[in-house]
Scaffold this active site. Structure first.
Site, PDB file in Angstrom:
ATOM      1  N   ASN A  78      84.488  59.546  88.485  1.00 45.65           N
ATOM      2  CA  ASN A  78      85.676  58.832  88.993  1.00 45.65           C
ATOM      3  C   ASN A  78      86.622  59.757  89.727  1.00 45.65           C
ATOM      4  O   ASN A  78      86.709  60.941  89.398  1.00 45.65           O
ATOM      5  CB  ASN A  78      86.516  58.277  87.830  1.00 45.65           C
ATOM      6  CG  ASN A  78      85.798  57.230  87.031  1.00 45.65           C
ATOM      7  OD1 ASN A  78      85.016  56.455  87.561  1.00 45.65           O
ATOM      8  ND2 ASN A  78      86.055  57.215  85.736  1.00 45.65           N
TER       9      ASN A  78
ATOM     10  N   ASN B  41      83.017  64.807  83.857  1.00 41.58           N
ATOM     11  CA  ASN B  41      83.790  65.836  83.147  1.00 41.58           C
ATOM     12  C   ASN B  41      82.910  66.584  82.146  1.00 41.58           C
ATOM     13  O   ASN B  41      82.991  67.818  82.028  1.00 41.58           O
ATOM     14  CB  ASN B  41      84.973  65.204  82.395  1.00 41.58           C
ATOM     15  CG  ASN B  41      85.963  64.529  83.329  1.00 41.58           C
ATOM     16  OD1 ASN B  41      85.972  64.791  84.531  1.00 41.58           O
ATOM     17  ND2 ASN B  41      86.790  63.654  82.792  1.00 41.58           N
TER      18      ASN B  41
ATOM     19  N   ASN C 179      86.482  59.192  68.945  1.00 39.36           N
ATOM     20  CA  ASN C 179      87.839  59.576  68.536  1.00 39.36           C
ATOM     21  C   ASN C 179      88.343  58.510  67.568  1.00 39.36           C
ATOM     22  O   ASN C 179      87.595  57.598  67.170  1.00 39.36           O
ATOM     23  CB  ASN C 179      88.751  59.784  69.759  1.00 39.36           C
ATOM     24  CG  ASN C 179      89.012  58.498  70.526  1.00 39.36           C
ATOM     25  OD1 ASN C 179      88.763  57.387  70.031  1.00 39.36           O
ATOM     26  ND2 ASN C 179      89.512  58.616  71.730  1.00 39.36           N
TER      27      ASN C 179
ATOM     28  N   THR D  42      86.673  62.875  66.119  1.00 36.61           N
ATOM     29  CA  THR D  42      87.788  63.711  66.578  1.00 36.61           C
ATOM     30  C   THR D  42      89.094  62.994  66.238  1.00 36.61           C
ATOM     31  O   THR D  42      89.269  61.808  66.531  1.00 36.61           O
ATOM     32  CB  THR D  42      87.692  63.999  68.091  1.00 36.61           C
ATOM     33  OG1 THR D  42      87.688  62.760  68.801  1.00 36.61           O
ATOM     34  CG2 THR D  42      86.411  64.751  68.431  1.00 36.61           C
TER      35      THR D  42
ATOM     36  N   LYS E  29      94.991  66.501  64.763  1.00 34.90           N
ATOM     37  CA  LYS E  29      94.708  66.809  63.349  1.00 34.90           C
ATOM     38  C   LYS E  29      93.452  67.684  63.222  1.00 34.90           C
ATOM     39  O   LYS E  29      93.414  68.603  62.415  1.00 34.90           O
ATOM     40  CB  LYS E  29      94.536  65.520  62.546  1.00 34.90           C
ATOM     41  CG  LYS E  29      95.817  64.683  62.466  1.00 34.90           C
ATOM     42  CD  LYS E  29      95.680  63.490  61.564  1.00 34.90           C
ATOM     43  CE  LYS E  29      95.172  62.262  62.242  1.00 34.90           C
ATOM     44  NZ  LYS E  29      96.065  61.495  63.083  1.00 34.90           N
TER      45      LYS E  29
ATOM     46  N   ASP F 178      98.706  67.519  78.462  1.00 36.25           N
ATOM     47  CA  ASP F 178      97.936  66.440  79.089  1.00 36.25           C
ATOM     48  C   ASP F 178      96.592  66.355  78.362  1.00 36.25           C
ATOM     49  O   ASP F 178      95.770  67.269  78.472  1.00 36.25           O
ATOM     50  CB  ASP F 178      97.747  66.791  80.579  1.00 36.25           C
ATOM     51  CG  ASP F 178      96.898  65.783  81.327  1.00 36.25           C
ATOM     52  OD1 ASP F 178      96.290  64.917  80.689  1.00 36.25           O
ATOM     53  OD2 ASP F 178      96.832  65.883  82.571  1.00 36.25           O
TER      54      ASP F 178
ATOM     55  N   ALA G  79      90.648  64.198  79.331  1.00 28.49           N
ATOM     56  CA  ALA G  79      89.388  64.952  79.358  1.00 28.49           C
ATOM     57  C   ALA G  79      89.206  65.898  78.178  1.00 28.49           C
ATOM     58  O   ALA G  79      88.210  66.626  78.132  1.00 28.49           O
ATOM     59  CB  ALA G  79      89.205  65.713  80.675  1.00 28.49           C
ATOM     60  N   ALA G  80      90.120  65.872  77.211  1.00 24.66           N
ATOM     61  CA  ALA G  80      89.931  66.737  76.032  1.00 24.66           C
ATOM     62  C   ALA G  80      88.640  66.335  75.297  1.00 24.66           C
ATOM     63  O   ALA G  80      87.867  67.193  74.866  1.00 24.66           O
ATOM     64  CB  ALA G  80      91.131  66.644  75.103  1.00 24.66           C
ATOM     65  N   GLY G  81      88.420  65.027  75.186  1.00 26.31           N
ATOM     66  CA  GLY G  81      87.194  64.556  74.526  1.00 26.31           C
ATOM     67  C   GLY G  81      85.946  64.946  75.304  1.00 26.31           C
ATOM     68  O   GLY G  81      84.910  65.268  74.725  1.00 26.31           O
ATOM     69  N   ASP G  82      86.045  64.914  76.611  1.00 28.59           N
ATOM     70  CA  ASP G  82      84.891  65.295  77.444  1.00 28.59           C
ATOM     71  C   ASP G  82      84.593  66.783  77.286  1.00 28.59           C
ATOM     72  O   ASP G  82      83.436  67.204  77.230  1.00 28.59           O
ATOM     73  CB  ASP G  82      85.165  64.965  78.912  1.00 28.59           C
ATOM     74  CG  ASP G  82      85.523  63.496  79.090  1.00 28.59           C
ATOM     75  OD1 ASP G  82      84.966  62.662  78.349  1.00 28.59           O
ATOM     76  OD2 ASP G  82      86.370  63.194  79.952  1.00 28.59           O
TER      77      ASP G  82
HETATM   78  O1  RIB Z   1      87.973  61.080  79.651  1.00 29.04           O
HETATM   79  C1  RIB Z   1      88.815  61.195  80.758  1.00 29.04           C
HETATM   80  C2  RIB Z   1      88.284  60.420  81.907  1.00 29.04           C
HETATM   81  O2  RIB Z   1      88.307  59.052  81.584  1.00 29.04           O
HETATM   82  C3  RIB Z   1      89.107  60.553  83.163  1.00 29.04           C
HETATM   83  O3  RIB Z   1      88.708  61.630  83.960  1.00 29.04           O
HETATM   84  C4  RIB Z   1      88.931  59.208  83.827  1.00 29.04           C
HETATM   85  O4  RIB Z   1      88.171  59.242  84.978  1.00 29.04           O
HETATM   86  C5  RIB Z   1      88.319  58.300  82.767  1.00 29.04           C
HETATM   87  O5  RIB Z   1      87.043  58.009  83.058  1.00 29.04           O
END
Ligand code: RIB
Length: 310
Positions: free
Chosen positions: A10, A42, A184, A220, A224, A246, A249-252
């Site tokens: 995206n 990501n 999560n 996740t 915590k 911010d 994308a932390a999960g990615d």
């Molecule tokens: O996990 C974050 C992502 O979720 C963003 O980059 C956005 O594109 C959505 O898909």
């Protein structure tokens, strides 16, 4: 050894606001930028930046966003020859609002991601012979995601599912195809049908997901930490303490880093530490792919932050 990521790509349209707007409210933001994103892309970028040979399979529109998205993936070292430039539709976009605390909301318009189908699934098959794992998320159509998982299972390749964005309708026969699931709090709550917001409730959710057929559950819990359950070992890793600006994308980052660590032969406990560190680092920078660290940064962070697994 390689990783395959099958999923979304995206362009993120990001606004920064003091706080998230209430329904019906107009709010003045203080910044706007575009960023390369998509949960699949990501994760692929994270793995490639950590030095893993990584293939991306998915779709972008044959438009200027699509070309830029491909360029960003390639620049990070992701192999993109199986990303289809779909002339029939625009590239996927995510409209993201980030408030000053770092919390975010995302509205996704799938575009080309929504066209992903069995043709794209077939693109993955030749890659299995050298692959350690297939990384999946839920931003492309579920039938394609499930078919890819079935093929990976047949080929003896591990399946890592990030069940994001949150969904209730993951079919019962999908879970036994998944080796590692990484929800999560919101995703875990929707999957199991009760609130998951603590190590205790995560343990209960993990048991339920294992009962449905997943081998390893990593829940996740944001700031915590991460709760981990395997067949014979449960543990909790408290989150690294960082100044989050911010969380996009932390999960990615978590998924891409865990998969890379496991593919390079590290044990699960250490892989989870990599994931948590990469996720924490991602929250200290703005944007999706722009917030993902490289290998040297991750190693420095780990050397400076002692780990306390409970
Ligand atoms: O996990 C974050 C992502 O979720 C963003 O980059 C956005 O594109 C959505 O898909």
């Amino acid at each position: 050894m390689s990783l395959i990521v099958f999923g979304s790509i995206n362009l993120d349209l990001v606004t920064k606001t003091p706080r998230l707007p209430l329904p019906g409210e107009s709010l003045t933001g203080h910044n706007f930028f575009t960023a390369f994103g998509g949960k699949g892309a990501n994760q692929a970028v994270m793995a490639a930046r950590l030095g893993m040979m990584t293939y991306m399979v998915g779709r972008v529109g044959n438009d200027s966003f699509g070309q830029e998205l491909l360029g960003s993936l390639q620049e990070s070292g992701v192999i993109c020859d199986r990303v289809f430039l779909d002339p029939s539709i625009h590239s996927g976009v995510a409209v993201i609002t980030v408030e000053d605390s770092g919390e975010n909301t995302i509205i996704l318009v799938p575009g080309a991601n929504g066209q992903v189908n069995q043709t794209d699934v077939a693109q993955i098959n030749p890659l299995f012979s050298d692959a350690f794992a297939l990384l999946l998320q839920l931003e492309v159509p579920l039938p394609a995601v499930k078919a890819a998982a079935e093929n990976a299972r047949k080929a003896g390749v591990k399946v890592i599912l990030d069940p994001a964005p949150a969904q209730v309708n993951v079919p019962a026969d999908f879970y036994p195809l998944v080796d590692i699931i990484t929800p999560n709090e919101t995703e875990a709550s929707l999957l199991v049908g009760f609130p998951v917001n603590s190590p205790e409730t995560a343990a209960k959710a993990a048991k339920e997901l294992q009962r449905r057929g997943v081998e390893i559950v990593l829940v996740t819990l944001g700031a915590k930490g991460v709760f981990c359950a395997t067949k014979d070992d449960d543990f909790f890793l408290p989150a690294f303490s960082v100044e989050a600006i911010d969380t996009v994308a932390a999960g990615d980052a978590f998924n891409g880093a865990i998969a890379t660590a496991l593919a390079t032969g590290l044990p699960l406990r250490e892989a989870v530490v990599w994931g948590a560190a990469a996720g924490a680092l991602a929250t200290t920078k703005v944007g999706a792919q722009s917030s993902l660290c490289d290998r040297a940064t991750l190693e420095k962070f780990l050397a400076e932050h002692p780990v306390n697994i409970l």
